[in-house]
Design a protein around this motif. Structure first.
Motif, PDB file in Angstrom:
ATOM      1  N   LEU A   1      -9.746  -9.391 -39.569  1.00 32.60           N
ATOM      2  CA  LEU A   1     -10.848 -10.158 -39.115  1.00 32.60           C
ATOM      3  C   LEU A   1     -11.302 -10.944 -40.474  1.00 32.60           C
ATOM      4  CD1 LEU A   1     -13.009  -7.372 -37.299  1.00 32.60           C
ATOM      5  CD2 LEU A   1     -11.490  -9.384 -36.253  1.00 32.60           C
ATOM      6  N   THR A   2     -11.636 -12.088 -40.034  1.00 31.89           N
ATOM      7  CA  THR A   2     -12.307 -13.052 -41.334  1.00 31.89           C
ATOM      8  C   THR A   2     -13.751 -12.993 -40.997  1.00 31.89           C
ATOM      9  OG1 THR A   2     -11.674 -14.982 -39.787  1.00 31.89           O
ATOM     10  CG2 THR A   2     -10.004 -14.209 -41.516  1.00 31.89           C
ATOM     11  N   SER A   3     -14.398 -12.922 -39.862  1.00 34.56           N
ATOM     12  CA  SER A   3     -15.674 -13.072 -39.909  1.00 34.56           C
ATOM     13  C   SER A   3     -16.322 -12.004 -38.665  1.00 34.56           C
ATOM     14  CB  SER A   3     -16.077 -14.625 -39.357  1.00 34.56           C
ATOM     15  OG  SER A   3     -17.435 -14.862 -39.074  1.00 34.56           O
ATOM     16  N   LEU A   4     -17.326 -11.750 -38.933  1.00 36.02           N
ATOM     17  CA  LEU A   4     -17.886 -10.855 -38.058  1.00 36.02           C
ATOM     18  C   LEU A   4     -19.502 -11.363 -37.554  1.00 36.02           C
ATOM     19  CD1 LEU A   4     -17.833  -8.194 -36.291  1.00 36.02           C
ATOM     20  CD2 LEU A   4     -18.526  -6.833 -38.185  1.00 36.02           C
ATOM     21  N   LYS A   5     -19.596 -11.722 -36.427  1.00 32.04           N
ATOM     22  CA  LYS A   5     -20.984 -12.181 -36.166  1.00 32.04           C
ATOM     23  C   LYS A   5     -21.626 -11.009 -35.477  1.00 32.04           C
ATOM     24  CE  LYS A   5     -20.066 -17.052 -36.189  1.00 32.04           C
ATOM     25  NZ  LYS A   5     -20.227 -18.332 -35.453  1.00 32.04           N
ATOM     26  N   ILE A   6     -22.764 -10.463 -36.236  1.00 27.99           N
ATOM     27  CA  ILE A   6     -23.696  -9.569 -35.413  1.00 27.99           C
ATOM     28  C   ILE A   6     -25.156  -9.816 -35.777  1.00 27.99           C
ATOM     29  CG2 ILE A   6     -22.075  -7.415 -35.480  1.00 27.99           C
ATOM     30  CD1 ILE A   6     -23.023  -6.772 -37.951  1.00 27.99           C
ATOM     31  N   ASP A   7     -25.285 -11.067 -36.001  1.00 29.73           N
ATOM     32  CA  ASP A   7     -26.901 -11.468 -35.938  1.00 29.73           C
ATOM     33  C   ASP A   7     -27.811 -11.078 -35.170  1.00 29.73           C
ATOM     34  OD1 ASP A   7     -26.140 -13.153 -38.390  1.00 29.73           O
ATOM     35  OD2 ASP A   7     -25.150 -14.477 -36.881  1.00 29.73           O
ATOM     36  N   LYS A   8     -27.405 -10.989 -34.054  1.00 32.11           N
ATOM     37  CA  LYS A   8     -28.496 -10.555 -32.852  1.00 32.11           C
ATOM     38  C   LYS A   8     -28.269  -9.075 -32.604  1.00 32.11           C
ATOM     39  CE  LYS A   8     -28.568 -15.235 -30.986  1.00 32.11           C
ATOM     40  NZ  LYS A   8     -27.998 -16.092 -29.772  1.00 32.11           N
ATOM     41  N   CYS A   9     -27.510  -8.327 -33.087  1.00 34.46           N
ATOM     42  CA  CYS A   9     -27.389  -7.022 -32.795  1.00 34.46           C
ATOM     43  C   CYS A   9     -28.294  -6.047 -33.845  1.00 34.46           C
ATOM     44  CB  CYS A   9     -25.883  -6.564 -33.516  1.00 34.46           C
ATOM     45  SG  CYS A   9     -24.636  -7.321 -32.465  1.00 34.46           S
ATOM     46  N   ASN A  10     -29.595  -6.240 -33.493  1.00 36.91           N
ATOM     47  CA  ASN A  10     -30.765  -5.622 -34.367  1.00 36.91           C
ATOM     48  C   ASN A  10     -30.921  -4.158 -34.280  1.00 36.91           C
ATOM     49  OD1 ASN A  10     -31.587  -8.349 -35.055  1.00 36.91           O
ATOM     50  ND2 ASN A  10     -32.644  -8.677 -33.365  1.00 36.91           N
TER      51      ASN A  10
ATOM     52  N   LEU B   1      -7.017  -6.824 -34.488  1.00 36.77           N
ATOM     53  CA  LEU B   1      -7.505  -8.299 -34.467  1.00 36.77           C
ATOM     54  C   LEU B   1      -7.547  -8.846 -35.313  1.00 36.77           C
ATOM     55  CD1 LEU B   1     -10.869  -6.772 -32.457  1.00 36.77           C
ATOM     56  CD2 LEU B   1      -8.918  -7.888 -31.228  1.00 36.77           C
ATOM     57  N   GLU B   2      -7.472 -10.393 -35.172  1.00 38.94           N
ATOM     58  CA  GLU B   2      -7.580 -11.304 -36.289  1.00 38.94           C
ATOM     59  C   GLU B   2      -8.535 -12.511 -36.080  1.00 38.94           C
ATOM     60  OE1 GLU B   2      -3.813 -13.470 -36.940  1.00 38.94           O
ATOM     61  OE2 GLU B   2      -3.670 -13.844 -34.864  1.00 38.94           O
ATOM     62  N   GLY B   3      -9.064 -13.029 -37.121  1.00 41.87           N
ATOM     63  CA  GLY B   3      -9.876 -14.234 -36.872  1.00 41.87           C
ATOM     64  C   GLY B   3     -11.229 -13.632 -36.833  1.00 41.87           C
ATOM     65  N   GLU B   4     -12.090 -14.572 -36.177  1.00 41.18           N
ATOM     66  CA  GLU B   4     -13.561 -14.343 -36.046  1.00 41.18           C
ATOM     67  C   GLU B   4     -13.779 -13.342 -34.647  1.00 41.18           C
ATOM     68  OE1 GLU B   4     -16.683 -17.021 -33.866  1.00 41.18           O
ATOM     69  OE2 GLU B   4     -16.974 -17.262 -36.380  1.00 41.18           O
ATOM     70  N   LEU B   5     -14.775 -12.461 -34.900  1.00 40.60           N
ATOM     71  CA  LEU B   5     -15.289 -11.582 -33.929  1.00 40.60           C
ATOM     72  C   LEU B   5     -16.714 -11.940 -33.608  1.00 40.60           C
ATOM     73  CD1 LEU B   5     -14.733  -9.584 -31.542  1.00 40.60           C
ATOM     74  CD2 LEU B   5     -15.007  -7.659 -33.416  1.00 40.60           C
ATOM     75  N   ASP B   6     -17.234 -12.547 -32.545  1.00 36.78           N
ATOM     76  CA  ASP B   6     -18.595 -12.767 -32.405  1.00 36.78           C
ATOM     77  C   ASP B   6     -19.182 -11.544 -31.330  1.00 36.78           C
ATOM     78  OD1 ASP B   6     -21.269 -13.633 -31.529  1.00 36.78           O
ATOM     79  OD2 ASP B   6     -20.454 -15.828 -31.280  1.00 36.78           O
ATOM     80  N   LEU B   7     -19.953 -10.812 -31.951  1.00 40.70           N
ATOM     81  CA  LEU B   7     -20.365  -9.642 -31.123  1.00 40.70           C
ATOM     82  C   LEU B   7     -21.981  -9.997 -30.709  1.00 40.70           C
ATOM     83  CD1 LEU B   7     -19.120  -6.631 -32.844  1.00 40.70           C
ATOM     84  CD2 LEU B   7     -18.099  -7.967 -30.924  1.00 40.70           C
ATOM     85  N   ASN B   8     -22.502 -11.323 -30.750  1.00 37.94           N
ATOM     86  CA  ASN B   8     -23.989 -11.469 -30.765  1.00 37.94           C
ATOM     87  C   ASN B   8     -24.288 -11.199 -29.099  1.00 37.94           C
ATOM     88  OD1 ASN B   8     -24.901 -12.019 -33.340  1.00 37.94           O
ATOM     89  ND2 ASN B   8     -23.951 -14.261 -33.067  1.00 37.94           N
ATOM     90  N   ASP B   9     -23.567 -11.238 -28.307  1.00 38.19           N
ATOM     91  CA  ASP B   9     -23.942 -10.902 -27.002  1.00 38.19           C
ATOM     92  C   ASP B   9     -24.365  -9.575 -26.551  1.00 38.19           C
ATOM     93  OD1 ASP B   9     -23.564 -13.470 -25.954  1.00 38.19           O
ATOM     94  OD2 ASP B   9     -21.469 -13.080 -25.327  1.00 38.19           O
ATOM     95  N   PHE B  10     -23.816  -8.746 -27.549  1.00 38.55           N
ATOM     96  CA  PHE B  10     -24.051  -7.306 -27.591  1.00 38.55           C
ATOM     97  C   PHE B  10     -25.383  -6.535 -28.392  1.00 38.55           C
ATOM     98  CE2 PHE B  10     -19.666  -7.674 -27.334  1.00 38.55           C
ATOM     99  CZ  PHE B  10     -19.261  -6.757 -26.524  1.00 38.55           C
ATOM    100  N   VAL B  11     -26.619  -7.136 -27.848  1.00 46.38           N
ATOM    101  CA  VAL B  11     -27.749  -6.839 -28.239  1.00 46.38           C
ATOM    102  C   VAL B  11     -28.172  -5.659 -28.420  1.00 46.38           C
ATOM    103  CG1 VAL B  11     -28.762  -9.307 -27.538  1.00 46.38           C
ATOM    104  CG2 VAL B  11     -29.054  -7.616 -26.116  1.00 46.38           C
ATOM    105  N   ASN B  12     -27.751  -4.737 -27.702  1.00 46.95           N
ATOM    106  CA  ASN B  12     -28.268  -3.013 -27.731  1.00 46.95           C
ATOM    107  C   ASN B  12     -27.450  -2.472 -28.380  1.00 46.95           C
ATOM    108  OD1 ASN B  12     -30.761  -3.322 -26.346  1.00 46.95           O
ATOM    109  ND2 ASN B  12     -29.658  -3.983 -24.656  1.00 46.95           N
TER     110      ASN B  12
END
Length: 144
Positions: free
Chosen positions: A92-101, A62-73
């Motif tokens: 990957l240049t960015s990984l969004k896991i803000d909502k992956c608590n 993969l390349e670029g941003e990967l937004d996983l914020n829909d994966f809340v569980n």
């Protein structure tokens, strides 16, 4: 090599993401073989899963941003390339896991991007990962 978010939208429907607890993205199978078409012909046990709660994908870079914020569980995330050449490493240049608590196991191997660039220095997950790495480093030093 594939744009990370486009790949994600193609592989995992939005309505299944909240159910997912594990996501594994590999360039090779877990035994280290390069795989083709998501199967490793060298391995007897082919455990490719593509439905919630566990998703496993092989032969993926993969390349670029990967937004996983829909994966809340999401509890486990593993993104691995190989050490054999630039075209085998994740980009990957960015990984969004803000909502992956619930995320408690994170593995990122052979990515061309530094940790602070990947998470962003102001990202709470970067600070959490950084503190965990510092704590583990301290424990290892005390054992040695």
């Amino acid at each position: 090599m594939v744009n990370a978010n486009e790949w994600l939208n193609e592989k995992i429907p939005v309505n299944q993401r909240a159910q997912a607890t594990s996501l594994y993205i590999y360039r090779q199978c877990q035994s280290g073989h390069t795989v083709h078409q998501n199967n490793c012909n060298n391995c007897v046990n082919k455990n490719n899963c593509s439905t919630a709660p566990t998703f496993q994908f092989y032969n993926t870079v993969l390349e670029g941003e990967l937004d996983l914020n829909d994966f809340v569980n999401l509890q486990q995330l593993s993104i691995c390339g190989t050490g054999q050449g630039q075209d085998q490493q994740q980009k990957l240049t960015s990984l969004k896991i803000d909502k992956c608590n619930k995320l408690d196991r994170l593995t990122i191997n052979f990515n061309n991007t530094s940790l602070n660039n990947l998470f962003g220095e102001n990202n709470s997950n970067f600070n959490r990962v950084k503190s965990q790495v510092e704590r583990l480093t301290s424990i290892i030093r005390n054992v040695i």
